[in-house]
Design a protein around this motif. Sequence first.
Motif, short mmCIF file in Angstrom:
data_model
loop_
_atom_site.label_atom_id
_atom_site.label_comp_id
_atom_site.label_asym_id
_atom_site.label_seq_id
_atom_site.Cartn_x
_atom_site.Cartn_y
_atom_site.Cartn_z
N ARG A 368 3.35 -1.07 8.34
CA ARG A 368 3.56 -2.00 7.10
C ARG A 368 2.93 -1.52 6.01
NH1 ARG A 368 1.28 -8.23 7.24
NH2 ARG A 368 2.40 -9.09 5.40
N ALA A 369 3.61 -1.54 4.96
CA ALA A 369 3.19 -1.03 3.48
C ALA A 369 3.58 -2.01 2.37
CB ALA A 369 4.24 0.35 3.26
N TRP A 370 2.65 -1.63 1.32
CA TRP A 370 2.92 -2.40 0.05
C TRP A 370 2.85 -1.42 -1.11
CZ3 TRP A 370 -0.27 -3.33 4.26
CH2 TRP A 370 -0.34 -4.51 4.76
N TRP A 371 3.58 -1.54 -2.02
CA TRP A 371 3.93 -0.76 -3.05
C TRP A 371 3.08 -1.28 -4.23
CZ3 TRP A 371 7.44 -1.49 -7.96
CH2 TRP A 371 7.32 -0.35 -8.77
N CYS A 372 1.90 -0.73 -4.50
CA CYS A 372 1.02 -1.02 -5.62
C CYS A 372 1.68 -1.25 -7.07
CB CYS A 372 -0.12 0.00 -5.76
SG CYS A 372 -1.04 0.03 -4.25
N GLY A 373 3.05 -0.71 -7.42
CA GLY A 373 3.60 -1.18 -8.65
C GLY A 373 3.97 -2.66 -8.43
N ASP A 374 3.98 -3.29 -7.54
CA ASP A 374 4.25 -4.73 -7.24
C ASP A 374 2.71 -5.53 -7.34
OD1 ASP A 374 6.00 -7.15 -6.29
OD2 ASP A 374 4.32 -7.38 -5.08
N GLU A 376 1.86 -8.10 -6.16
CA GLU A 376 1.20 -8.93 -5.05
C GLU A 376 0.70 -7.54 -4.22
OE1 GLU A 376 3.94 -11.30 -2.80
OE2 GLU A 376 3.94 -12.73 -4.50
N GLY A 377 1.46 -6.49 -4.15
CA GLY A 377 1.10 -5.20 -3.24
C GLY A 377 -0.26 -4.73 -3.82
N LEU A 378 -0.43 -4.85 -5.17
CA LEU A 378 -1.49 -4.07 -5.74
C LEU A 378 -2.78 -5.02 -5.36
CD1 LEU A 378 -3.13 -2.31 -7.52
CD2 LEU A 378 -2.59 -3.63 -9.39
N ALA A 379 -2.59 -6.36 -5.56
CA ALA A 379 -3.86 -7.22 -5.10
C ALA A 379 -4.19 -7.13 -3.66
CB ALA A 379 -3.30 -8.80 -5.38
N HIS A 380 -3.26 -6.90 -2.83
CA HIS A 380 -3.57 -6.57 -1.32
C HIS A 380 -4.26 -5.63 -1.06
CE1 HIS A 380 -2.96 -7.29 3.13
NE2 HIS A 380 -2.70 -5.95 2.90
N ALA A 381 -3.76 -4.19 -1.90
CA ALA A 381 -4.26 -3.02 -1.65
C ALA A 381 -5.84 -2.94 -2.17
CB ALA A 381 -3.54 -1.94 -2.35
#
Length: 845
Positions: A368-374, A376-381
Amino acid sequence: MEAALASGAVRVEAAESPEERIARWTAGYRPVPGRPDEFLGDDGAPRGAWPRLLDHLGALTEPEILARFVSAERHIRDAGISFRISGDQREHPWPLGCLPLVIEGAEWRDLSAGIVQRAELMEAILADSYGAGRLVAEGLLPAAIVAGTPEFLHPLHGVAPPGGHYLKLYAADLGRGPDGRWQVLADRTQAPSGLGWALENRMVLARTFPDFFQDLHVERLPAFFQAFREGLALGAERADPRICLLTSGPYSSTYVEQAALARYLGLMLVEGDDLVMRDGALHVRTVSGLKRADALWRRIDADYLDPLELNPASRLGVPGVIEALRNGSLVMANMPGSGLVESAALAPYLDGIARRLLGEPLRLGHPRAWWCGDLEGLAHAQANLDSLILRPAATPQRGAGRDAMLAPHALAAERARVVAALRDRPFDYVAQEAAPLSTMPGWERGESGLTLVPRPFVVRVFATRTPSGWQVMPGGFCRVSESGDLDPIEMRLGIRSADLWVLSESPVEAPLIGSHAAPRVRRVGGHLPSRAADGLFWLGRYLERAEAVIRLVLAHLRSVGDAVGTDISGALDTPAALALRAMLHEWGAIDAIDLPTARLAQEALTGRERSGSARAHIVSARRNAAALRARLSGEAWRVLADLIELLSLDTERTFTESQLAGRAERALSQLAALSGLTHENMSRAEGWHFVELGRRVERAINTCTFALSFANDEATPGCLGVMLSLCDSQISYGRRYMQGAALDPVRDMVLLDPYNPRSIAFQAEAIARHLDDLPALSADGIPEPHRRLASRILAELRSGEAADFDAVRLTALETDLERLADGIAVRYFPAGPNALRPEKLTGLA
């Protein structure tokens, strides 16, 4: 192979049964907590296909197993199977592990279906990204991921791939996920490597365990490679296309596998300097002129492909080659820009894209991955830095280093830098769940014998585009870590490779050579790239130079032969001895002419710091051979390896004259064996002519040099004896004249005798024949300059008399031979101005 296993004796009970042996191997196996294990199931027993493999291994005693491992190591060494670490100039022996990864056929079919789906998905994303852009327009894929990655090549936007497909070869790195299911760790679409290593691994293990393949029903690979070759030609304009494999050269970390693939698949192995654009099409510079290239399998990164439209600093590609893609005259695998879908930033969006484009969810998942340009993804990271891996969104550029990926344990010391990076350029990063690599068994040697231990691994699986769709190779390329804390994501020291065996439920039929339509019968050798001709020419010259140095050393170590009876080994101030030492010094084989005889011989034969030593010339020959792996037999490579080993003496040891003479004689025998392989095993195509030209030209030049020192007007009987020795003509001279050496008879035998294979006249006749058999660019019937010079040299030797060849005449002859070598280079090799299309005459009746 694991050489440490083969050292020392293994202490086991002589009466140990196969069942007891297997039990002992597995008794100490302890899966690593938190890592999925490929070997043992939840009940603690070997699962899947492993019991079948263990039953066959258990039938062998451990000394028998170790003997097979040693045999495999020897084959790897003899065949020159090696690899380079990026940035390292040295070659390292190929580290093949002792156990394959084994998978049951039913599980493999499910895995293959997931690989095919993944390949189709990557193809669809590329077609949309370089075409209509609907994924971005519909919000399924952020535009910044496409346009922001360096792998998105703007000059290729709107260029339809010749043949209709962006990908001809797809690869995926796989491992077991925490749930025990296979998952994709990385997609490889740029220029996937490892296919050649998988082939080499299979060939070595097929020699090591030949009985296992039949008994275990191991799926075979030839059908896949045949389909892959056919897929490379899909979309080519001509019915019988010329397919080239583009390499960055012998210093590439994967050059050995590229050469193996070119040889196995019958492709022309080329570098950027071998190619040129003419009339909107790609051509290969060959010794016959420019020849059309229809398909190109590139093994260089796309941005290095065309310095005119992509990276202007590139020295690896071909100026203007993108134009050939635009006009459809060239098929390329894979299309430039296909590295776009390797981006880790795609992972969070792949399942949604698969449902939209393919109408089904992904069969193979990924961590599972999150792109930090998004946002929501940045907040999760940012909220979970201590438990996530931070990766670059795009493929790391050269020189990025191993710290391009930050594991949780590294974040504590670098938190400030990571937080700043996420604040300044969050779109450059992808946060990913930590997914410990799964483990497979490897051998370890203990006091009681061999045991099995868990080792982290990654397996690369390949799929190729064929006329009937995607086909998955029934095997793969594994990278296995020797320690639990070393990441096997790429080949480097501490990482071993392993084969992948897919075990069928029923017997596997051996592939039929004629299962496809038989090709049209032909008796042509194919076209030889100019660079390869250059390498073969210098291979011959370096081998001849090494032989000349060895003969000079032998002449100084022993008597010159029964026909003359002069012993110079103990007389250091005779004219012959002084001339021998002076020549070795002039050639750069020794540092000083007043060395003791044994020391002089050792330095001239094996000196690592001497550019003119015999070893240095053999190393140069092997370097040339390394760039010609696709054209040289395994036997020739083994002889070169033996020669280097024979001439690699311990510089701290002192050797006697007799020991050095024996070693020099064995080296001459090895050179004779190499010459015999050239004559008996090498096809009489253009490549053979250039090896022979190199040897003949160099031998003629060396003989001129010898004659100037040992057959001049002031030559003593001792010098004439050395001349005969250097030309290996003592026996012939003694049988012909039945008396001591005299100047004119010696000169005639070594310079003008057309029956003596060591004479200059013999070399000149051979050179003329080889040049006559090579193609001419001009169709006007007028000999080219190098041919005219060769004819003039031959005529001079045929019409001359021994007494005429004084120092002035010999010097002029040596100069002409050097000019002939230069003329051959100007005409046939890459820098030559005549590497153009063959001339066609018009207006003739």
